[in-house]
Design a protein around this motif. Structure first.
Motif, PDB file in Angstrom:
ATOM      1  N   SER A 158       0.868  -0.944  -0.021  1.00 25.49           N
ATOM      2  CA  SER A 158      -0.021  -0.031   0.003  1.00 25.49           C
ATOM      3  C   SER A 158       0.971   1.265  -0.054  1.00 25.49           C
ATOM      4  CB  SER A 158      -0.734   0.014   1.285  1.00 25.49           C
ATOM      5  OG  SER A 158      -1.638   1.090   1.044  1.00 25.49           O
ATOM      6  N   PHE A 159       0.743   2.055  -1.019  1.00 21.67           N
ATOM      7  CA  PHE A 159       1.709   3.241  -1.228  1.00 21.67           C
ATOM      8  C   PHE A 159       0.863   4.518  -1.246  1.00 21.67           C
ATOM      9  CE2 PHE A 159       3.536  -0.682  -3.061  1.00 21.67           C
ATOM     10  CZ  PHE A 159       4.579  -0.823  -2.348  1.00 21.67           C
ATOM     11  N   LYS A 160       1.716   5.456  -0.953  1.00 25.13           N
ATOM     12  CA  LYS A 160       1.040   7.035  -1.079  1.00 25.13           C
ATOM     13  C   LYS A 160       1.129   7.378  -2.631  1.00 25.13           C
ATOM     14  CE  LYS A 160       0.430   9.336   3.116  1.00 25.13           C
ATOM     15  NZ  LYS A 160       0.756  10.624   3.640  1.00 25.13           N
ATOM     16  N   SER A 161       2.181   6.939  -3.286  1.00 27.83           N
ATOM     17  CA  SER A 161       2.542   7.591  -4.656  1.00 27.83           C
ATOM     18  C   SER A 161       2.127   6.446  -5.483  1.00 27.83           C
ATOM     19  CB  SER A 161       3.734   7.770  -4.879  1.00 27.83           C
ATOM     20  OG  SER A 161       4.846   6.813  -4.867  1.00 27.83           O
ATOM     21  N   ALA A 186      -7.408   2.240  -5.676  1.00 21.90           N
ATOM     22  CA  ALA A 186      -7.015   3.450  -4.963  1.00 21.90           C
ATOM     23  C   ALA A 186      -8.283   3.854  -4.327  1.00 21.90           C
ATOM     24  CB  ALA A 186      -6.666   4.353  -5.975  1.00 21.90           C
ATOM     25  N   GLY A 188      -8.874   7.221   1.611  1.00 27.34           N
ATOM     26  CA  GLY A 188      -8.886   7.041   3.124  1.00 27.34           C
ATOM     27  C   GLY A 188      -9.387   8.198   3.756  1.00 27.34           C
ATOM     28  N   SER A 209      -6.074  10.716   3.310  1.00 25.17           N
ATOM     29  CA  SER A 209      -5.384  10.836   1.927  1.00 25.17           C
ATOM     30  C   SER A 209      -5.680   9.466   1.103  1.00 25.17           C
ATOM     31  CB  SER A 209      -3.727  11.016   2.091  1.00 25.17           C
ATOM     32  OG  SER A 209      -3.384   9.954   2.914  1.00 25.17           O
ATOM     33  N   THR A 210      -5.225   9.538  -0.048  1.00 24.18           N
ATOM     34  CA  THR A 210      -5.367   8.301  -0.931  1.00 24.18           C
ATOM     35  C   THR A 210      -4.101   7.439  -0.908  1.00 24.18           C
ATOM     36  OG1 THR A 210      -6.690   9.561  -2.312  1.00 24.18           O
ATOM     37  CG2 THR A 210      -5.910   7.715  -3.401  1.00 24.18           C
ATOM     38  N   TYR A 211      -4.292   6.182  -0.755  1.00 23.99           N
ATOM     39  CA  TYR A 211      -3.460   5.110  -0.847  1.00 23.99           C
ATOM     40  C   TYR A 211      -3.718   4.127  -1.789  1.00 23.99           C
ATOM     41  CZ  TYR A 211      -1.713   6.642   3.855  1.00 23.99           C
ATOM     42  OH  TYR A 211      -1.058   7.253   4.958  1.00 23.99           O
ATOM     43  N   TYR A 212      -2.757   3.707  -2.698  1.00 27.86           N
ATOM     44  CA  TYR A 212      -2.900   2.928  -3.762  1.00 27.86           C
ATOM     45  C   TYR A 212      -2.315   1.387  -3.294  1.00 27.86           C
ATOM     46  CZ  TYR A 212      -3.087   7.139  -6.458  1.00 27.86           C
ATOM     47  OH  TYR A 212      -3.358   8.323  -6.858  1.00 27.86           O
ATOM     48  N   ARG A 213      -3.291   0.542  -3.321  1.00 30.80           N
ATOM     49  CA  ARG A 213      -3.003  -1.011  -2.915  1.00 30.80           C
ATOM     50  C   ARG A 213      -2.725  -1.697  -4.113  1.00 30.80           C
ATOM     51  NH1 ARG A 213      -7.893  -2.275   1.342  1.00 30.80           N
ATOM     52  NH2 ARG A 213      -7.501  -0.388   2.629  1.00 30.80           N
TER      53      ARG A 213
END
Length: 192
Positions: A124-127, A149, A152, A155-159
């Motif tokens: 799970s990443f922010k970018s 995506a 949250g 902010s948005t987290y990319y899984r």
């Protein structure tokens, strides 16, 4: 100073460093160690043969079996008498045979619940760039991953996840494949 030619000089055979010392002569015949071992082996074999011979000749250890030869055929009346004199079989101490014959088995109904589809999340990443790098590494391992995506609270987290898997065993198999390709920290969860 003039160069000297050492090649043209003859070597002194008495002082040559390459000369090997004369080999010691081996004594002729059989060494005494071999003679001693042969003698001990011969004595052991003789003692073993004597032991076997003494067992064979000893009649006290073997029980004597006497065989009587009868030329007459057994009479039918004698065999009937022998059968009549047989003892009755003993009474059984255990009652489990009768209990097993009459035992009824209760069959229960069990519901097998399916765990549902599974997914395996590997990061799970922010970018988005980091998520795509992990997705590419998973693709090099031979599996296809997806990037989701969810938004949250802050902010948005990319899984990065794989699935859905029908059985957890299939997800575990892919997880081990990723571990062999040095992609660790994947988690298996129910698909929600």
């Amino acid at each position: 100073m003039a160069h000297q030619d050492y090649v043209s000089r003859p070597r002194n055979p008495k002082k040559s460093p390459y000369k090997k010392p004369a080999a010691k002569q081996q004594p002729q015949g059989v060494p005494p160690k071999v003679k001693l071992i042969g003698l001990i082996t011969l004595i052991a074999v003789c003692l073993f043969v004597y032991f076997l011979w003494s067992i064979k000749g000893d009649e006290t250890t073997a029980p004597a079996v006497q065989q009587t030869q009868t030329t007459e055929a057994p009479k039918v009346a004698d065999t009937v008498k022998d059968k009549a004199t047989l003892p009755t079989p003993p009474k059984e101490k255990w009652a489990y045979r009768k209990e097993l014959e009459d035992k009824k088995i209760e069959v229960g109904e069990y519901d097998v619940k399916q765990g549902g589809p599974y997914k395996m999340q590997c990061g799970s990443f922010k970018s988005l760039k980091q998520a795509e790098v992990l997705k590419a590494n998973i693709a090099f391992a031979g599996l296809s991953a997806q990037i989701g995506a969810p938004v949250g609270p802050n902010s948005t987290y990319y899984r990065v996840y794989l699935g859905p898997y029908e059985k957890k065993r299939d997800a575990e198999k892919d997880k081990h494949k990723l571990k062999r390709n040095k992609i660790n920290y994947c988690q298996i969860w129910l698909w929600n």
